[in-house]
Design an enzyme around this catalytic site. Structure first.
Site, PDB file in Angstrom:
ATOM      1  N   SER A 215       0.829  -1.209   0.000  1.00  0.00           N
ATOM      2  CA  SER A 215       0.000   0.000   0.000  1.00  0.00           C
ATOM      3  C   SER A 215       0.858   1.251   0.000  1.00  0.00           C
ATOM      4  O   SER A 215       1.936   1.282   0.601  1.00  0.00           O
ATOM      5  CB  SER A 215      -0.881   0.008   1.260  1.00  0.00           C
TER       6      SER A 215
ATOM      7  N   TYR B 123      -2.133   0.067  10.157  1.00  0.00           N
ATOM      8  CA  TYR B 123      -2.340  -0.643   8.872  1.00  0.00           C
ATOM      9  C   TYR B 123      -1.115  -0.449   7.973  1.00  0.00           C
ATOM     10  O   TYR B 123      -0.552  -1.423   7.460  1.00  0.00           O
ATOM     11  CB  TYR B 123      -3.601  -0.112   8.192  1.00  0.00           C
TER      12      TYR B 123
ATOM     13  N   LYS C 253       1.969  -3.226   6.572  1.00  0.00           N
ATOM     14  CA  LYS C 253       2.384  -3.403   5.168  1.00  0.00           C
ATOM     15  C   LYS C 253       3.897  -3.212   5.031  1.00  0.00           C
ATOM     16  O   LYS C 253       4.590  -3.961   4.344  1.00  0.00           O
ATOM     17  CB  LYS C 253       1.632  -2.415   4.261  1.00  0.00           C
TER      18      LYS C 253
END
Ligand code: WQD
Length: 335
Positions: A124, A148, A152
């Site tokens: 991402s 989040y 990643k």
């Protein structure tokens, strides 16, 4: 080629399934269905002509992964299974680290033991954090501002170390900017859930009357109209980028991080305008406070994707709005 797609019944995963199946690959979807429902299988079967194998299991179950990798004679893996809500990740970090990081380690162990070393990983653009310059290229510093985003980045670092330890691995980490839109058939698209906090599904809630009006977070950004700018990319362009990445990892070794975006930013007000043009409906909105963790502008330098994969996005903002609107209007009338 025999390909396993973890999370292949999710929003982006199901589009990747369609792109790969269309190229004649044999697809095995490995999904715990925590963020998709079994209806997705019927929807995919409406679009895909060949048989797809669906395995309902969790990526933290290494034994199950090994069995499937062997039984289905998998040659490459597209790893998309993971938790994806930024807001959720802040309130439930353990689940995010367990699923996104430990789950990936479980997959890598299974792949390693089965001697399968071709991997496309769903990363991402949130790994970049606050942009130091724009457009953002793959050499930009990585300092994610959400749990989040950190999950990643940690996985990207694990993959980098794995690649350094064993040159037989061939890995691409795809750094998605802002996926949006739906498959042109109107059969699959992004499910609007209570957790959806992204702009497109939230506009979908306003258009379908679930939410009375859209909150525009922040109107004083240093942008042409004061609202946040993002690099929205059609989910079908994104899935085609995955198909090209599978091709690449099967013919190369080493690891590459690659941006997938349009290389152009649209503001919140421009997205609203596009939806109003497409739907011929007014989208009521009111300005609200900045959303914590939001950045002002983000859009990609997509030179590397073109150079390495020969990939560029071909669909524009109107295509994203049109396809999402078409899906939202048709999704319940299919069965
Ligand atoms: C876009 C713009 C908001 C909702 C996501 C996540 C993650 C990542 C894509 C893959 C911002 C504004 C939004 C609303 C608004 N995907 N907005 N009102 O912030 O880039 O984050 O990027 O990894 O899903 O990191 O996308 O769609 O949430 O917001 O004004 O109700 O729309 O402020 O400017 P974002 P977003």
């Amino acid at each position: 080629m025999n390909i396993m797609i973890t999370g292949g019944c999710g929003y982006i995963g199901s589009h990747v399934t369609i792109s790969l199946e269309k190229l004649g690959h044999n697809i095995t979807i490995y999904d715990n269905f925590s963020n998709s429902n079994k209806d997705q299988i019927k929807r995919l079967d409406l679009i895909c002509t060949s048989n797809i194998d669906y395995i309902c299991a969790d990526i933290t179950d290494t034994k199950s992964l090994k069995n499937i990798l062997k039984d289905k004679k998998i040659e490459s893996v597209v790893h998309m299974a993971g938790l994806k809500y930024v807001g959720d990740s802040e309130s439930d970090p353990i689940s995010y680290y367990e699923n996104n990081v430990s789950g990936t380690i479980s997959l890598l162990k299974a792949m390693n033991e089965c001697e399968i070393k071709n991997l496309v990983f769903s990363s991402s653009a949130t790994v970049y954090g606050e942009p130091e310059y724009l457009p953002i290229d793959e050499n930009h510093s990585t300092s994610p501002i959400s749990v989040y985003g950190r999950t990643k980045l940690y996985v990207e670092n694990i993959l980098k170390d794995l690649s350094l330890s064993d040159p037989d691995w061939s890995i691409i980490c795809l750094r998605y900017f802002n996926p949006a839109g739906a498959h042109h058939s109107g059969f699959i698209g992004e499910e609007i859930t209570s957790k959806s906090e992204n702009l497109f599904p939230t506009i979908g809630k306003v258009l379908s009357g679930i939410t009375p009006s859209l909150k525009v977070y922040g109107r004083d950004y240093q942008t042409h109209d004061g609202t946040g700018i993002r690099d929205y990319i059609h989910v079908s362009d994104l899935s085609e980028g995955h198909a090209m990445s599978v091709e690449y990892v099967n013919n190369n070794k080493g690891i590459e991080n690659i941006n997938l975006g349009r290389g152009h930013g649209y503001s919140v007000l421009e997205v609203i305008k596009s939806f109003e043009k497409i739907t011929k409906k007014k989208i009521p909105y009111e300005f609200a406070e900045f959303r914590s963790g939001d950045i002002s502008s983000s859009f990609a330098d997509v030179t590397k994707a073109k150079q390495i994969l020969g990939w560029i996005a071909t669909r524009d903002l109107d295509d994203m709005c049109k396809s999402m609107w078409y899906y939202d209007q048709n999704k319940d009338s299919i069965f």
